[in-house]
Write an enzyme that holds these catalytic residues in place. Structure first.
Site, PDB file in Angstrom:
ATOM      1  N   ASN A  42       0.904  -1.402   0.063  1.00  0.00           N
ATOM      2  CA  ASN A  42      -0.022  -0.059   0.145  1.00  0.00           C
ATOM      3  C   ASN A  42       0.905   1.316   0.058  1.00  0.00           C
ATOM      4  O   ASN A  42       1.978   1.327   0.547  1.00  0.00           O
ATOM      5  CB  ASN A  42      -1.115  -0.042   1.262  1.00  0.00           C
ATOM      6  CG  ASN A  42      -0.379  -0.172   2.581  1.00  0.00           C
ATOM      7  OD1 ASN A  42       0.770  -0.923   2.644  1.00  0.00           O
ATOM      8  ND2 ASN A  42      -1.181   0.361   3.385  1.00  0.00           N
ATOM      9  N   GLU A  55      -2.889  -4.667  -3.249  1.00  0.00           N
ATOM     10  CA  GLU A  55      -3.302  -5.747  -4.229  1.00  0.00           C
ATOM     11  C   GLU A  55      -3.427  -4.920  -5.671  1.00  0.00           C
ATOM     12  O   GLU A  55      -2.755  -5.547  -6.538  1.00  0.00           O
ATOM     13  CB  GLU A  55      -4.790  -6.036  -4.018  1.00  0.00           C
ATOM     14  CG  GLU A  55      -4.846  -6.980  -2.492  1.00  0.00           C
ATOM     15  CD  GLU A  55      -5.425  -6.035  -1.344  1.00  0.00           C
ATOM     16  OE1 GLU A  55      -4.670  -4.855  -1.224  1.00  0.00           O
ATOM     17  OE2 GLU A  55      -6.071  -6.426  -0.622  1.00  0.00           O
ATOM     18  N   CYS A  85     -10.383  -4.799  -0.382  1.00  0.00           N
ATOM     19  CA  CYS A  85     -11.527  -3.627  -0.459  1.00  0.00           C
ATOM     20  C   CYS A  85     -12.359  -3.486  -1.674  1.00  0.00           C
ATOM     21  O   CYS A  85     -11.900  -4.490  -2.607  1.00  0.00           O
ATOM     22  CB  CYS A  85     -10.630  -2.063  -0.179  1.00  0.00           C
ATOM     23  SG  CYS A  85     -10.275  -1.563  -1.708  1.00  0.00           S
TER      24      CYS A  85
HETATM   25  N1  THU Z   1      -5.216  -1.700   2.475  1.00  0.00           N
HETATM   26  C1  THU Z   1      -4.605  -2.319   1.650  1.00  0.00           C
HETATM   27  O1  THU Z   1      -3.509  -2.166   1.209  1.00  0.00           O
HETATM   28  N2  THU Z   1      -5.363  -3.545   1.179  1.00  0.00           N
HETATM   29  C2  THU Z   1      -6.441  -3.890   1.509  1.00  0.00           C
HETATM   30  O2  THU Z   1      -6.843  -5.038   1.226  1.00  0.00           O
HETATM   31  C3  THU Z   1      -7.191  -3.005   2.635  1.00  0.00           C
HETATM   32  C4  THU Z   1      -6.340  -1.797   3.018  1.00  0.00           C
HETATM   33  C5  THU Z   1      -4.364  -0.287   2.985  1.00  0.00           C
HETATM   34  C6  THU Z   1      -4.965   0.872   2.379  1.00  0.00           C
HETATM   35  C7  THU Z   1      -4.483   1.946   3.530  1.00  0.00           C
HETATM   36  O3  THU Z   1      -3.113   2.491   3.297  1.00  0.00           O
HETATM   37  C8  THU Z   1      -4.455   1.054   4.719  1.00  0.00           C
HETATM   38  O4  THU Z   1      -4.624  -0.288   4.255  1.00  0.00           O
HETATM   39  C9  THU Z   1      -5.755   1.292   5.656  1.00  0.00           C
HETATM   40  O5  THU Z   1      -6.588   1.444   5.055  1.00  0.00           O
END
Ligand code: THU
Length: 130
Positions: A42, A55, A85
């Site tokens: 992320n 992802e 998400c």
């Molecule tokens: N996040 C992801 O990278 N993947 C997920 O499946 C859920 C959320 C990240 C986005 C943000 O940087 C942090 O997790 C909190 O929402």
């Protein structure tokens, strides 16, 4: 590449997460049909809505390198079976059919596997555009 190996790739890449605002690091490892693996983390932004999930980072890296067919993705967050998400599910649906496997991993020994068809039923696809 088996499920444990894919999870280990996701765990390893998680250290590169750029998540100073949420302090919630996520790593993903995407297995292409040809056996190649693309990892992602992320990447957050002070303008929060611009954040890109792990992802989607993995998918966009792979697609921009010419990959179009995928088998599975392993996702590792903190200590839950982290569920992708809605935006990431829709990106998966762009490139993958209902048999694409999503590996929700706490670690390489503790994980569950679901298909895209299970986590995104009745999805909007190009068929709807015809
Ligand atoms: N996040 C992801 O990278 N993947 C997920 O499946 C859920 C959320 C990240 C986005 C943000 O940087 C942090 O997790 C909190 O929402």
């Amino acid at each position: 590449m088996n499920e444990k190996e894919l999870i280990l790739r996701a765990i390893e890449i998680k250290k590169n997460s750029y998540s100073p605002y949420s302090d919630f690091a996520v790593g993903a490892a995407l297995l292409c049909a040809d056996g190649e693996v693309f990892t992602g983390v992320n990447v957050e932004n002070v303008s929060f809505g611009l954040t890109n999930c792990a992802e989607r980072t993995a998918f966009f890296k792979a697609v921009s390198e010419g990959k179009r067919t995928f088998e599975a993705i392993a996702i590792v967050g903190k200590d839950t079976y982290l569920s992708p998400c809605g935006a990431c599910r829709q990106v998966m649906a762009e490139f993958c059919d209902e048999n694409f496997r999503i590996i929700f991993a706490k670690n390489e020994n503790d994980y569950i596997v679901k298909t895209l068809g299970e986590i995104l039923p009745f999805s909007f696809t190009e068929v709807d555009m015809k």
